[in-house]
Design a protein around this motif. Structure first.
Motif, PDB file in Angstrom:
ATOM      1  N   THR A  82      55.280  37.041  53.255  1.00  0.00           N
ATOM      2  CA  THR A  82      55.741  38.056  52.316  1.00  0.00           C
ATOM      3  C   THR A  82      55.200  37.724  50.934  1.00  0.00           C
ATOM      4  OG1 THR A  82      57.808  38.335  53.552  1.00  0.00           O
ATOM      5  CG2 THR A  82      57.741  39.228  51.323  1.00  0.00           C
ATOM      6  N   VAL A  83      54.605  38.700  50.280  1.00  0.00           N
ATOM      7  CA  VAL A  83      54.071  38.493  48.935  1.00  0.00           C
ATOM      8  C   VAL A  83      54.584  39.606  48.022  1.00  0.00           C
ATOM      9  CG1 VAL A  83      51.928  39.708  49.529  1.00  0.00           C
ATOM     10  CG2 VAL A  83      51.977  38.188  47.548  1.00  0.00           C
ATOM     11  N   GLN A  84      54.947  39.216  46.798  1.00  0.00           N
ATOM     12  CA  GLN A  84      55.406  40.169  45.793  1.00  0.00           C
ATOM     13  C   GLN A  84      54.508  40.070  44.566  1.00  0.00           C
ATOM     14  OE1 GLN A  84      59.490  38.881  45.163  1.00  0.00           O
ATOM     15  NE2 GLN A  84      60.256  40.398  46.600  1.00  0.00           N
ATOM     16  N   TRP A  85      54.229  41.224  43.950  1.00  0.00           N
ATOM     17  CA  TRP A  85      53.390  41.225  42.753  1.00  0.00           C
ATOM     18  C   TRP A  85      53.820  42.353  41.821  1.00  0.00           C
ATOM     19  CZ3 TRP A  85      52.140  43.136  47.481  1.00  0.00           C
ATOM     20  CH2 TRP A  85      51.670  44.449  47.556  1.00  0.00           C
ATOM     21  N   TRP A  86      53.490  42.191  40.537  1.00  0.00           N
ATOM     22  CA  TRP A  86      53.746  43.244  39.561  1.00  0.00           C
ATOM     23  C   TRP A  86      52.753  44.371  39.786  1.00  0.00           C
ATOM     24  CZ3 TRP A  86      54.329  40.327  34.220  1.00  0.00           C
ATOM     25  CH2 TRP A  86      55.469  39.510  34.279  1.00  0.00           C
ATOM     26  N   LEU A  87      53.278  45.564  39.945  1.00  0.00           N
ATOM     27  CA  LEU A  87      52.421  46.707  40.214  1.00  0.00           C
ATOM     28  C   LEU A  87      51.603  47.047  38.969  1.00  0.00           C
ATOM     29  CD1 LEU A  87      51.954  48.542  42.671  1.00  0.00           C
ATOM     30  CD2 LEU A  87      53.540  50.174  41.646  1.00  0.00           C
ATOM     31  N   GLN A  88      50.285  47.200  39.134  1.00  0.00           N
ATOM     32  CA  GLN A  88      49.367  47.527  38.041  1.00  0.00           C
ATOM     33  C   GLN A  88      48.499  48.735  38.345  1.00  0.00           C
ATOM     34  OE1 GLN A  88      47.822  43.230  37.977  1.00  0.00           O
ATOM     35  NE2 GLN A  88      47.158  44.073  36.017  1.00  0.00           N
ATOM     36  N   ARG A  89      48.524  49.183  39.563  1.00  0.00           N
ATOM     37  CA  ARG A  89      47.673  50.292  39.979  1.00  0.00           C
ATOM     38  C   ARG A  89      48.317  50.937  41.190  1.00  0.00           C
ATOM     39  NH1 ARG A  89      42.709  46.660  42.568  1.00  0.00           N
ATOM     40  NH2 ARG A  89      44.025  45.503  44.029  1.00  0.00           N
ATOM     41  N   PHE A  90      47.882  52.142  41.494  1.00  0.00           N
ATOM     42  CA  PHE A  90      48.418  52.860  42.635  1.00  0.00           C
ATOM     43  C   PHE A  90      47.985  52.174  43.929  1.00  0.00           C
ATOM     44  CE2 PHE A  90      48.646  56.863  45.299  1.00  0.00           C
ATOM     45  CZ  PHE A  90      50.027  56.925  45.280  1.00  0.00           C
ATOM     46  N   PHE A  91      48.642  52.534  45.010  1.00  0.00           N
ATOM     47  CA  PHE A  91      48.444  51.839  46.285  1.00  0.00           C
ATOM     48  C   PHE A  91      47.090  52.137  46.921  1.00  0.00           C
ATOM     49  CE2 PHE A  91      53.035  52.920  45.856  1.00  0.00           C
ATOM     50  CZ  PHE A  91      53.487  51.653  45.562  1.00  0.00           C
ATOM     51  N   ILE A  92      46.462  53.237  46.538  1.00  0.00           N
ATOM     52  CA  ILE A  92      45.120  53.559  47.029  1.00  0.00           C
ATOM     53  C   ILE A  92      44.229  53.861  45.831  1.00  0.00           C
ATOM     54  CG2 ILE A  92      46.003  54.458  49.210  1.00  0.00           C
ATOM     55  CD1 ILE A  92      45.400  57.294  48.117  1.00  0.00           C
ATOM     56  N   ASP A  93      42.902  53.792  46.037  1.00  0.00           N
ATOM     57  CA  ASP A  93      41.970  54.117  44.960  1.00  0.00           C
ATOM     58  C   ASP A  93      41.563  55.588  45.033  1.00  0.00           C
ATOM     59  OD1 ASP A  93      40.026  54.384  46.958  1.00  0.00           O
ATOM     60  OD2 ASP A  93      39.129  52.415  46.563  1.00  0.00           O
ATOM     61  N   GLY A  94      40.642  55.982  44.152  1.00  0.00           N
ATOM     62  CA  GLY A  94      40.244  57.380  44.088  1.00  0.00           C
ATOM     63  C   GLY A  94      39.540  57.884  45.322  1.00  0.00           C
TER      64      GLY A  94
END
Length: 424
Positions: A82-94
């Motif tokens: 399990t890994v947690q991170w601060w969200l900085q971008r949407f889950f998918i790219d353009g």
């Protein structure tokens, strides 16, 4: 640096590198890091790692004629990360490609191969270690299937959204590499005379220094080019090995805290080590401003209107997105790894709401089967939970002294697909 300098206690305060990459597969179906890997980041700020829960499959067995356990044996292994991170971008790219394992869960169509990742965490300590020059600890997860994802939303939190991804992994190994105090010319040796065809590759940080060692059984061997290493960041065996493999500093001192276990010790599998970088690259910083990813900056709607419905209250006090995938694990012949298969996906949104008569509105929705799309808006994309319907809500209870009733509901999507992600 003084060789008697003690290392700090194991903690989350030391440097961390957390990366993932889609797996490639050997001819025998074992997932590996691809050649010259282009690693990906979860985020620039890791909140928690590696969340490793491992089961070695040890069980005691009792033979007839004794009241005590006769012996202990190991079977198939079971691993989760399990890994947690601060969200900085949407889950998918353009282009619709996954930026992280949550993106994999949101976009998987069940018509193609299941997403599988190789995951590598590194903790770096600059003091202590066998040579007084510190050490690097690696947790390498192989054959990791994204099994859960969560993005909890709490408007009272003065922090970015903390994304969380869970993996069901085939194999996880934890390896300590002691760093050389000065430049060393390593030697490699096996405990088995049968290991004479395998090669071991050693790399420095970024793969700037690399050498290959051809095993000669129990005889120590030097590298093909005799490179000197001031640091070591990868040690990888190119195939299965019978003996336990050790790396020494040229003076007989081990640079591995524990050798890479061979089939003779394990009984079934061999540990290959820490994957090499080759001509690949480490993940570069994402660099976007994490302050843009506070929950306060998100939006939500259900069936085109507000989630909280009573008298246009529009009071959303929490909004948690979660994706859960049913996982099956089956032991198989010839390895302690289990086959992991992904089953059905459940996408849900848990919301805490309030208003003048919110419980009545939501119970009306619950018992009449209202459904509609839930759109969860992020700064650079939307997650749409299609045809969302209430599957649970709180009890209606007013207690003396309560100033308000925060009413919780759970909405689940359905359809094909039940969820969609759109980059904006």
């Amino acid at each position: 640096m003084s060789t008697n300098q003690p290392a700090p206690t194991e903690s989350a305060l030391q440097n961390v590198r957390a990366e993932w990459i889609p797996s490639t597969f050997d001819s025998d179906g074992i997932p590996r890091v691809p050649e010259d890997p282009e690693w990906n980041r979860y985020g620039d700020y890791i909140a928690s790692y590696p969340g490793w829960s491992g089961d070695a499959g040890v069980e005691g067995q009792q033979a007839a004629g004794s009241g005590d356990t006769t012996d202990h044996f190991r079977g198939a292994e079971e691993h989760d990360l399990t890994v947690q991170w601060w969200l900085q971008r949407f889950f998918i790219d353009g282009d619709g490609n996954a930026n992280d394992p949550i993106g994999e869960l949101l976009t998987y169509d069940y018509q193609t191969s299941e997403p599988t990742h190789e995951v590598l965490f590194r903790r770096e300590v600059d003091s202590g270690g066998a040579k007084g020059a510190g050490f690097r600890e690696y947790v390498y997860g192989s054959g990791c299937r994204p099994s859960s994802g969560a993005a909890p939303g709490d408007p009272s939190a003065s922090s970015p959204i903390v994304a969380e991804a869970g993996y069901a992994a085939e194999k996880v190994t934890q390896i300590i590499i002691h760093q050389p105090a000065d430049g060393v010319t390593p030697e490699v040796v096996s405990t088995s005379a049968e290991d004479t065809t395998q090669t071991v590759t050693i790399e420095s940080e970024g793969g700037t220094t690399s050498d290959t060692f051809t095993l000669d059984g129990t005889t120590s061997v030097t590298g093909d080019t005799g490179e000197s290493f001031s640091d070591i960041d990868a040690i990888w065996v190119d195939g299965s090995h019978v003996g336990d493999i050790d790396v020494k500093d040229g003076n007989g001192n081990s640079l591995l805290e524990d050798p890479l276990v061979g089939t003779e010790t394990d009984g079934v599998d061999a540990v290959r080590g820490v994957p090499i970088l080759g001509a690949g690259s480490r993940a570069s910083a994402i660099g976007t401003d994490v302050s843009n990813y506070l929950f306060l900056g998100t939006s939500s709607s259900w069936d085109g209107g507000a989630l909280a419905e009573s008298a246009a209250a529009d009071r959303v006090h929490a909004l948690d997105l979660s994706i859960e995938v049913d996982i099956s694990r089956e032991a198989r012949q010839g390895t302690r790894r289990q086959s992991i298969d992904c089953g059905s996906r459940t996408v849900s949104v848990d919301a805490d709401l309030a208003g003048p008569y919110e419980s009545a509105k939501q119970n009306y929705n619950y018992f009449t089967g209202k459904e509609g799309d839930v759109v969860y808006g992020y700064p650079d994309g939307d997650v749409t939970v299609n045809n969302a319907q209430l599957t649970d809500d709180d009890d209606v209870e007013h207690s003396g002294g309560d100033s308000n009733l925060i009413y919780g509901i759970t909405l689940e999507g359905h359809g094909d697909p039940a969820v969609e992600a759109t980059h904006s």
